[in-house]
Design a protein around this motif. Structure first.
Motif, PDB file in Angstrom:
ATOM      1  N   TYR A 241     -36.606  26.246 -15.339  1.00 14.56           N
ATOM      2  CA  TYR A 241     -37.200  24.795 -14.932  1.00 14.56           C
ATOM      3  C   TYR A 241     -38.313  24.546 -15.791  1.00 14.56           C
ATOM      4  O   TYR A 241     -38.551  23.289 -16.315  1.00 14.56           O
ATOM      5  N   ASP A 242     -38.903  25.532 -16.508  1.00 12.48           N
ATOM      6  CA  ASP A 242     -40.001  25.273 -17.349  1.00 12.48           C
ATOM      7  C   ASP A 242     -39.484  24.641 -18.717  1.00 12.48           C
ATOM      8  O   ASP A 242     -39.990  23.919 -19.227  1.00 12.48           O
ATOM      9  N   MET A 243     -38.051  24.998 -19.049  1.00 14.10           N
ATOM     10  CA  MET A 243     -37.517  24.362 -20.131  1.00 14.10           C
ATOM     11  C   MET A 243     -37.217  22.731 -19.758  1.00 14.10           C
ATOM     12  O   MET A 243     -37.326  22.111 -20.870  1.00 14.10           O
ATOM     13  N   PHE A 244     -36.644  22.628 -18.693  1.00 17.51           N
ATOM     14  CA  PHE A 244     -36.628  21.335 -18.349  1.00 17.51           C
ATOM     15  C   PHE A 244     -37.825  20.347 -18.526  1.00 17.51           C
ATOM     16  O   PHE A 244     -37.858  19.240 -18.854  1.00 17.51           O
ATOM     17  N   VAL A 269     -30.811  23.840 -23.325  1.00 16.53           N
ATOM     18  CA  VAL A 269     -31.203  23.939 -21.920  1.00 16.53           C
ATOM     19  C   VAL A 269     -30.252  23.503 -21.041  1.00 16.53           C
ATOM     20  O   VAL A 269     -30.298  24.168 -20.145  1.00 16.53           O
ATOM     21  N   ALA A 270     -29.268  22.674 -21.273  1.00 20.60           N
ATOM     22  CA  ALA A 270     -28.196  22.449 -20.435  1.00 20.60           C
ATOM     23  C   ALA A 270     -27.320  23.573 -20.354  1.00 20.60           C
ATOM     24  O   ALA A 270     -26.895  23.883 -18.974  1.00 20.60           O
ATOM     25  N   ASN A 271     -26.996  24.529 -21.411  1.00 18.67           N
ATOM     26  CA  ASN A 271     -26.235  25.411 -21.248  1.00 18.67           C
ATOM     27  C   ASN A 271     -26.996  26.639 -20.560  1.00 18.67           C
ATOM     28  O   ASN A 271     -26.418  27.132 -19.751  1.00 18.67           O
ATOM     29  N   GLN A 272     -28.087  26.955 -20.676  1.00 18.34           N
ATOM     30  CA  GLN A 272     -29.017  27.665 -19.929  1.00 18.34           C
ATOM     31  C   GLN A 272     -28.925  27.387 -18.370  1.00 18.34           C
ATOM     32  O   GLN A 272     -28.472  28.288 -17.615  1.00 18.34           O
ATOM     33  N   ALA A 273     -29.160  26.083 -17.984  1.00 17.56           N
ATOM     34  CA  ALA A 273     -29.025  25.831 -16.818  1.00 17.56           C
ATOM     35  C   ALA A 273     -27.687  26.049 -15.955  1.00 17.56           C
ATOM     36  O   ALA A 273     -27.545  26.548 -15.077  1.00 17.56           O
ATOM     37  N   SER A 274     -26.569  25.564 -16.742  1.00 17.67           N
ATOM     38  CA  SER A 274     -25.205  25.749 -16.669  1.00 17.67           C
ATOM     39  C   SER A 274     -25.005  27.315 -16.161  1.00 17.67           C
ATOM     40  O   SER A 274     -24.297  27.645 -15.348  1.00 17.67           O
ATOM     41  N   LYS A 275     -25.178  28.027 -17.188  1.00 21.50           N
ATOM     42  CA  LYS A 275     -24.991  29.337 -17.061  1.00 21.50           C
ATOM     43  C   LYS A 275     -25.679  30.074 -15.755  1.00 21.50           C
ATOM     44  O   LYS A 275     -24.998  30.860 -15.121  1.00 21.50           O
ATOM     45  N   GLU A 276     -26.970  29.667 -15.409  1.00 20.82           N
ATOM     46  CA  GLU A 276     -27.401  30.286 -14.300  1.00 20.82           C
ATOM     47  C   GLU A 276     -26.905  29.883 -12.955  1.00 20.82           C
ATOM     48  O   GLU A 276     -26.725  30.381 -12.134  1.00 20.82           O
ATOM     49  N   ILE A 277     -26.582  28.490 -13.236  1.00 19.70           N
ATOM     50  CA  ILE A 277     -26.239  27.776 -11.721  1.00 19.70           C
ATOM     51  C   ILE A 277     -24.620  28.670 -11.467  1.00 19.70           C
ATOM     52  O   ILE A 277     -24.189  28.839 -10.386  1.00 19.70           O
ATOM     53  N   GLY A 278     -23.923  28.686 -12.666  1.00 17.66           N
ATOM     54  CA  GLY A 278     -22.714  29.191 -12.652  1.00 17.66           C
ATOM     55  C   GLY A 278     -21.512  28.330 -12.161  1.00 17.66           C
ATOM     56  O   GLY A 278     -21.867  27.208 -11.990  1.00 17.66           O
ATOM     57  N   ARG A 279     -20.356  28.684 -12.251  1.00 12.92           N
ATOM     58  CA  ARG A 279     -19.328  27.782 -12.066  1.00 12.92           C
ATOM     59  C   ARG A 279     -18.528  27.544 -10.772  1.00 12.92           C
ATOM     60  O   ARG A 279     -17.743  26.863 -10.517  1.00 12.92           O
ATOM     61  N   PHE A 280     -19.204  28.271  -9.942  1.00  8.62           N
ATOM     62  CA  PHE A 280     -18.663  28.496  -8.495  1.00  8.62           C
ATOM     63  C   PHE A 280     -19.452  27.732  -7.486  1.00  8.62           C
ATOM     64  O   PHE A 280     -19.503  28.423  -6.261  1.00  8.62           O
TER      65      PHE A 280
END
Lengths: 481, 481
Positions: A241-244, A269-280
């Motif tokens: 969130y800090d990165m955003f 930043v986008a990849n980091q968020a995507s990784k955390e949210i996950g694909r499911f």
């Protein structure tokens, strides 16, 4: 039988066959002749109903052979006294008939080989008109395929107006009826622009109001609310969130992704968020299960008992796609595939001008409000794609710019005895409302609360407050821990 | 029968009656003699089960006649190889037996006159010990009622340790078993302090780890996260959120409310927020329906069909209260009402020292972690009272102060094929996890996800990631609108 008698019979038969062939040819070429009825006699697997359905094409550009496909459902009761409501899905490029009518709030929902009745169908409140727009979406098409690379908001609005004018010619009994335009997501662009065109073109359409759900209205405000939303719903870490907030915000990421010009920082930043949210996780409903619609999930069906208590069929979209690709369904709907092999819920041929996403809708909404058109903006509150937080800020800003005072302060609204969401009204013409526990496609995940909202919108009344008898219930001041 | 035979029979009968009376007297005086078994033969309305249950009192202060009530449930299978887990509810003043065992994760849930089996009972994973603490809570009591106005964190921890030592004497077969302490809400104070006392008292208890859910850990951080949480979940307006940020924040409101010294400004902000949120939202689970447990709801039962699909019985707390006030239930549990007329889920006699709420728990947690005790802090993500956003910040800060590196980056964890929540691990000893779609009392609203979390915690393993076969599923980069 004599040979002459046989010959007369033979001639009659031949005439008969010729007439049948002519009729078949007419119906299969799909010419928009008002002499050919678009009534849908029965959809495959459909339960018996008392209201009529119609589906077919309206040509909006004779030269370029651009035809828009619609599905019209009469109100279930007292249709002659109920308004006509147009519904548009977004995308850009997604089908209003597939998503809106058969996943969200139409009379039926596909389930295996059959259609189930939807207890919360919006045709209980209005005559519902679902339009696949622009050409290239769903069953709508342009024979001149160059259209698909030039589609934009201006053309869409103008085609949609052309459609409406011809549609009302075809269905004159609805011509002077109260008319509303509704839609969601990118229809936050389509709906106000079509409404504005109606107002300024002086078309003879009795437009009363518009309602837009989880809409794109202001590119920066809407998309930047995403980071905060994901963070406070627990989908991303404090660090991300800090990165955003310090490195690259989400509107910049979206802009760069659309123009395929991602900087390394924004990409990180986008990849980091995507990784955390996950694909499911369903970005459109962060609390809803996801549909595991592949070989893996098929094996699951065989291996284990399904959750019998699940209220929402999260695989309904898959069911809908199968349904619309059935030949018997397409025939019943008078629909054709032109230039495509398969019906898809979101167009695979359309290259919409994505710069349109940046065009702010607030000036258009202001113009509409000044013309006396009522505006409802609502938000399914589980949507992380166009979150309620951004939408609410846009509506606040709109009210402020127009000098509209709050006529109904922010408060919970009720569906039955439970909170359906929260609402605020400005100057009695502009409303904001959330739908509690609802996704981006609110009527899909919260059908009962959504139709309550729709009912209130059509009535032009504030959403219900708590009934007096239940309003008495006391509440502790300080929650226990 | 001769008269002498009759007389012998008569004498035998009399002896028998005397013995029965003696036994009854012993059991009804509830003396904590280890010679009197605390086994619960059968709870009223209970289905048959294979594991044993025990309930009764342990005196923690003989002089002041302070006795704590417990309910112990053997593991459903292989109990001799499974750990012992203590569970504590918060409040301060709320019952672990009522809330924890009979609403959240015990083997049974009250439903009308009967108990239903709970498929997600934590005794599938451990031998569960539920303790009503401190004295004055639930069935626990102090004959010397002056205790009730002097209760605080120090006394609670010390009484709880005294309880544990005596309990292990009473149940020696569990003495060297792995031991864990768990709890939620204000048990965010009880659990770490009891654990710390065990470590520093050199008590012969094999403490391995603690798990605390939606805990109060840091007064300002935890309570101030409430305003933001309410705002980004749509329960308050932008204007009110602004008031929290500029006029009076929530920790100040809470502090002033507790000391009955509300300033007009803070009062205005608090009232404004309350008005917007309304009285029909469960602050502990903002998306869950509320229980309408009064005459009004009774008339509803008569007037309309209940929602058959509702997964969660939102009136379970009411059912539990009725159950615990049944005489036959109290008798079966060897429980007594001492100094009170009615069993209540949260104490009406205890005046806990509320200044304790301000004591930060981070130093205690740091001390525990340094002693090698594993710590899991988890959050039901629908809770607005002690929201995940504050909790996560506290855990981040703790890791930083201890110099613990992230050993498992923030990511989704899985229960089956669906996301159960998000997690992050620091230095392999400190974990943070959310439970998706869960309330303040997470195991009540998300029982399956909660037991999955509990299982992972006991195993000392990171929470499950997506299975490889499902991890392959592609995901669109830019969500459609």
């Amino acid at each position: 039988m004599s040979s002459s008698e046989a010959c007369i019979l033979c001639t009659k038969l031949m005439y008969g066959i010729i007439i049948i062939i002519l009729l078949l040819t007419l119906s299969f070429t799909g010419v928009n002749s008002v002499t050919v009825s678009d009534e849908v006699v029965k959809l495959p697997g459909q339960p018996p109903v008392t209201f009529k359905q119609f589906a077919g094409y309206i040509t909006v550009d004779q030269n370029k052979q651009r035809s828009l496909f619609y599905y019209f459902v009469e109100a279930a009761s007292n249709s002659s006294s109920k308004p006509v409501v147009l519904w548009l899905n977004g995308g850009p490029g997604c089908s209003s008939v597939g998503e809106g009518a058969f996943v969200e709030h139409g009379p039926f929902k596909p389930s295996g080989r059959v259609l189930l009745e939807n207890d919360y169908s919006w045709n209980k409140e209005a005559n519902m008109l679902y339009l696949e727009s622009p050409a290239g979406v769903g069953f709508s098409y342009s024979v001149d395929q160059s259209f698909y690379t030039s589609a934009n908001d201006v053309i869409t609005a103008s085609d949609n107006l052309a459609f409406l004018e011809k549609w009302f010619e075809k269905y004159p009994e609805y011509k002077n009826r109260d008319f509303y335009i509704t839609g969601e997501s990118y229809a936050g662009h389509y709906v106000p622009q079509l409404a504005n065109l109606i107002v300024h073109s002086k078309a003879k359409i009795n437009l009363k109001g518009i309602a837009i759900g989880n809409p794109l209205l202001d590119f920066d405000t809407d998309f930047n609310s995403r980071g905060e939303y994901l963070w406070c719903h627990g989908l991303i870490s404090d660090a991300t969130y800090d990165m955003f907030n310090t490195m690259c915000n989400y509107s910049t990421i979206r802009r760069q992704a659309q123009s395929r010009s991602m900087t390394p920082t924004c990409s990180r930043v986008a990849n980091q968020a995507s990784k955390e949210i996950g694909r499911f996780v369903n970005a459109y409903d962060i609390t809803l299960d996801v549909c595991l619609s592949n070989v893996f999930s098929q094996s699951l069906v065989l291996d284990q008992i399904q959750d019998e208590e699940a209220k929402i069929d999260v695989c309904m979209e898959d069911e809908m796609i199968v349904y619309f690709n059935r030949k018997d369904v397409q025939t019943a709907l008078h629909a054709r595939l032109v230039g495509i092999n398969k019906w898809t819920p979101c167009s695979e041929v359309l290259s919409y001008d994505m710069d349109n996403l940046e065009v702010p809708m607030t000036p258009v909404l202001m113009s509409l409000l000044k013309s006396g058109v009522r505006v409802l903006v609502y938000s399914g509150d589980q949507d992380s794609v166009l979150p309620l937080t951004g939408t609410r800020v846009v509506v606040n800003g709109l009210a402020k710019q127009l000098g509209l005072n709050t006529t109904l302060p922010y408060r919970a609204w009720f569906n039955g005895n439970q909170v359906g969401g929260w609402t605020q009204v400005y100057g009695d013409v502009l409303s904001f409302a959330t739908i509690r526990g609802a996704s981006h496609e609110a009527p899909f995940s919260q059908p009962e609360r959504s139709i309550a909202l729709f009912r209130g919108f059509l009535a032009g009344e504030p959403l219900p407050a708590a009934a007096n008898e239940i309003a008495q219930k006391p509440k502790a001041e300080i929650p226990r821990l």
